[in-house]
Write a protein that holds these residues in place. Structure first.
Motif, PDB file in Angstrom:
ATOM      1  N   TYR A  81       0.842  -1.179   0.000  1.00 14.53           N
ATOM      2  CA  TYR A  81       0.000   0.000   0.000  1.00 14.53           C
ATOM      3  C   TYR A  81       0.890   1.247   0.000  1.00 14.53           C
ATOM      4  O   TYR A  81       2.119   1.158   0.068  1.00 14.53           O
ATOM      5  CB  TYR A  81      -0.895   0.021   1.244  1.00 14.53           C
ATOM      6  N   VAL A  82       0.251   2.404  -0.039  1.00 10.68           N
ATOM      7  CA  VAL A  82       0.940   3.685   0.116  1.00 10.68           C
ATOM      8  C   VAL A  82       0.302   4.416   1.283  1.00 10.68           C
ATOM      9  O   VAL A  82      -0.933   4.529   1.358  1.00 10.68           O
ATOM     10  CB  VAL A  82       0.848   4.541  -1.166  1.00 10.68           C
ATOM     11  N   LEU A  83       1.137   4.901   2.199  1.00  7.69           N
ATOM     12  CA  LEU A  83       0.673   5.640   3.366  1.00  7.69           C
ATOM     13  C   LEU A  83       0.965   7.118   3.161  1.00  7.69           C
ATOM     14  O   LEU A  83       2.127   7.512   3.018  1.00  7.69           O
ATOM     15  CB  LEU A  83       1.366   5.128   4.630  1.00  7.69           C
ATOM     16  N   ASN A  84      -0.089   7.932   3.121  1.00 13.60           N
ATOM     17  CA  ASN A  84       0.055   9.384   3.016  1.00 13.60           C
ATOM     18  C   ASN A  84      -0.183  10.013   4.380  1.00 13.60           C
ATOM     19  O   ASN A  84      -1.199   9.738   5.027  1.00 13.60           O
ATOM     20  CB  ASN A  84      -0.948   9.957   2.009  1.00 13.60           C
ATOM     21  N   LEU A  85       0.746  10.841   4.813  1.00 14.71           N
ATOM     22  CA  LEU A  85       0.652  11.519   6.103  1.00 14.71           C
ATOM     23  C   LEU A  85       0.646  13.022   5.872  1.00 14.71           C
ATOM     24  O   LEU A  85       1.440  13.539   5.093  1.00 14.71           O
ATOM     25  CB  LEU A  85       1.838  11.141   6.996  1.00 14.71           C
ATOM     26  N   SER A  86      -0.252  13.705   6.559  1.00 16.59           N
ATOM     27  CA  SER A  86      -0.326  15.157   6.486  1.00 16.59           C
ATOM     28  C   SER A  86      -0.247  15.708   7.893  1.00 16.59           C
ATOM     29  O   SER A  86      -1.023  15.308   8.772  1.00 16.59           O
ATOM     30  CB  SER A  86      -1.635  15.590   5.814  1.00 16.59           C
ATOM     31  N   PHE A  87       0.700  16.607   8.132  1.00 14.83           N
ATOM     32  CA  PHE A  87       0.991  17.089   9.482  1.00 14.83           C
ATOM     33  C   PHE A  87       0.542  18.524   9.662  1.00 14.83           C
ATOM     34  O   PHE A  87       0.901  19.399   8.879  1.00 14.83           O
ATOM     35  CB  PHE A  87       2.491  16.991   9.768  1.00 14.83           C
ATOM     36  N   GLY A  88      -0.236  18.760  10.730  1.00 17.74           N
ATOM     37  CA  GLY A  88      -0.630  20.119  11.062  1.00 17.74           C
ATOM     38  C   GLY A  88       0.501  20.845  11.769  1.00 17.74           C
ATOM     39  O   GLY A  88       1.174  20.274  12.623  1.00 17.74           O
ATOM     40  N   GLU A  89       0.708  22.100  11.401  1.00 15.00           N
ATOM     41  CA  GLU A  89       1.745  22.911  12.026  1.00 15.00           C
ATOM     42  C   GLU A  89       1.152  24.195  12.601  1.00 15.00           C
ATOM     43  O   GLU A  89       1.658  25.291  12.414  1.00 15.00           O
ATOM     44  CB  GLU A  89       2.819  23.278  11.000  1.00 15.00           C
ATOM     45  N   SER A  90       0.030  24.039  13.287  1.00 13.63           N
ATOM     46  CA  SER A  90      -0.645  25.189  13.882  1.00 13.63           C
ATOM     47  C   SER A  90      -0.954  26.195  12.785  1.00 13.63           C
ATOM     48  O   SER A  90      -1.535  25.864  11.755  1.00 13.63           O
ATOM     49  CB  SER A  90       0.228  25.778  14.994  1.00 13.63           C
ATOM     50  N   SER A  91      -0.568  27.447  12.972  1.00 17.03           N
ATOM     51  CA  SER A  91      -0.889  28.486  11.993  1.00 17.03           C
ATOM     52  C   SER A  91       0.065  28.484  10.808  1.00 17.03           C
ATOM     53  O   SER A  91      -0.061  29.300   9.902  1.00 17.03           O
ATOM     54  CB  SER A  91      -0.852  29.855  12.675  1.00 17.03           C
ATOM     55  N   CYS A  92       1.025  27.578  10.802  1.00 18.64           N
ATOM     56  CA  CYS A  92       2.046  27.582   9.750  1.00 18.64           C
ATOM     57  C   CYS A  92       1.664  26.698   8.569  1.00 18.64           C
ATOM     58  O   CYS A  92       2.484  26.450   7.696  1.00 18.64           O
ATOM     59  CB  CYS A  92       3.395  27.135  10.312  1.00 18.64           C
ATOM     60  N   GLY A  93       0.447  26.159   8.571  1.00 21.16           N
ATOM     61  CA  GLY A  93       0.057  25.310   7.460  1.00 21.16           C
ATOM     62  C   GLY A  93       0.380  23.852   7.723  1.00 21.16           C
ATOM     63  O   GLY A  93       0.508  23.434   8.860  1.00 21.16           O
ATOM     64  N   THR A  94       0.514  23.073   6.679  1.00 17.74           N
ATOM     65  CA  THR A  94       0.761  21.642   6.817  1.00 17.74           C
ATOM     66  C   THR A  94       1.926  21.212   5.951  1.00 17.74           C
ATOM     67  O   THR A  94       2.313  21.888   5.002  1.00 17.74           O
ATOM     68  CB  THR A  94      -0.479  20.832   6.404  1.00 17.74           C
ATOM     69  N   SER A  95       2.494  20.075   6.311  1.00 19.53           N
ATOM     70  CA  SER A  95       3.478  19.412   5.459  1.00 19.53           C
ATOM     71  C   SER A  95       3.028  17.971   5.300  1.00 19.53           C
ATOM     72  O   SER A  95       2.137  17.505   6.010  1.00 19.53           O
ATOM     73  CB  SER A  95       4.883  19.495   6.071  1.00 19.53           C
ATOM     74  N   SER A  96       3.617  17.269   4.358  1.00 19.26           N
ATOM     75  CA  SER A  96       3.155  15.911   4.090  1.00 19.26           C
ATOM     76  C   SER A  96       4.325  14.983   3.829  1.00 19.26           C
ATOM     77  O   SER A  96       5.438  15.409   3.538  1.00 19.26           O
ATOM     78  CB  SER A  96       2.190  15.890   2.894  1.00 19.26           C
ATOM     79  N   GLU A  97       4.042  13.683   3.939  1.00 21.95           N
ATOM     80  CA  GLU A  97       5.039  12.643   3.704  1.00 21.95           C
ATOM     81  C   GLU A  97       4.320  11.432   3.129  1.00 21.95           C
ATOM     82  O   GLU A  97       3.184  11.117   3.506  1.00 21.95           O
ATOM     83  CB  GLU A  97       5.738  12.265   5.013  1.00 21.95           C
TER      84      GLU A  97
END
Length: 198
Positions: A81-97
């Motif tokens: 499978y493929v695991l997509n992760l999206s990380f919250g950074e408070s008011s700084c938006g998000t990043s993903s992996e």
């Protein structure tokens, strides 16, 4: 008049992960170890993709200290499978992996017989899977010549070792590992003989 403006600059989030995420087909949760090199992690979303299609999606998960703990759907099939992760950074938006995710066969499809035999159960007992190739491993190292559904160790199984087997599935020719076998110590089990009187 003077205006004082305080600006707080939060560092960008950078996280290191293992190259592949792994779980067993009967695990309730996927544990993904991580190491933050910059920034702070507050929450994350996770989605599991199979062949480009969404398989499962979860939102607003809270990270544990050393691992991301992601609930797995019941009955997930062994596969890639493929695991997509999206990380919250408070008011700084998000990043993903994005990480490859491998779901190994449960060790429930392995059967131990006495203290010297491990076997892969057939499709009547393993959930309906048929396999065309086998390769046994001990402690992650290939065992030369161990390429049948049965592993016989003349000197007895090493109860301190990890035994697993790479299985190639007949339906799609996909090769996947099993999780490590649960070994039983038969040394203290008495042999019983059945005597029939006629």
């Amino acid at each position: 008049s003077n205006v004082v403006l305080d600006i707080v600059v939060n560092p960008s989030l950078f996280i290191d992960f293992d190259s592949v995420a792994v779980a067993c087909a009967d695990d309730e949760e996927l544990l993904v170890s991580y190491n933050i090199t910059s920034g702070s992690l507050y929450s994350y979303d996770a989605s599991i993709m199979l062949d480009g299609a969404l398989y499962n999606e979860l939102f607003d998960l809270q990270p544990e200290k050393d691992a991301l703990v992601i609930p797995l759907p019941s009955g997930i099939e062994p596969g890639r499978y493929v695991l997509n992760l999206s990380f919250g950074e408070s008011s700084c938006g998000t990043s993903s992996e994005t990480l490859p995710l491998e779901i190994y066969y449960s060790n429930a499809i392995l059967a131990q017989r006495w203290g010297d035999v491990l076997a892969v159960t057939n499709e009547n007992y393993n959930g309906g899977y048929e396999f065309v190739a086998y390769q046994w491993f001990k402690n992650g190292v290939l065992i030369e010549g161990a390429t049948s559904s049965i592993l016989y160790v003349e000197e007895g199984l090493d109860l301190t070792a990890r035994y697993s087997v790479l299985l190639t599935r007949k339906s799609d020719n996909l090769s996947l590992m099993t999780c490590d076998a649960d070994l039983v110590d038969y040394s203290n089990v008495e042999d019983s003989r059945v005597v029939v009187f006629t």
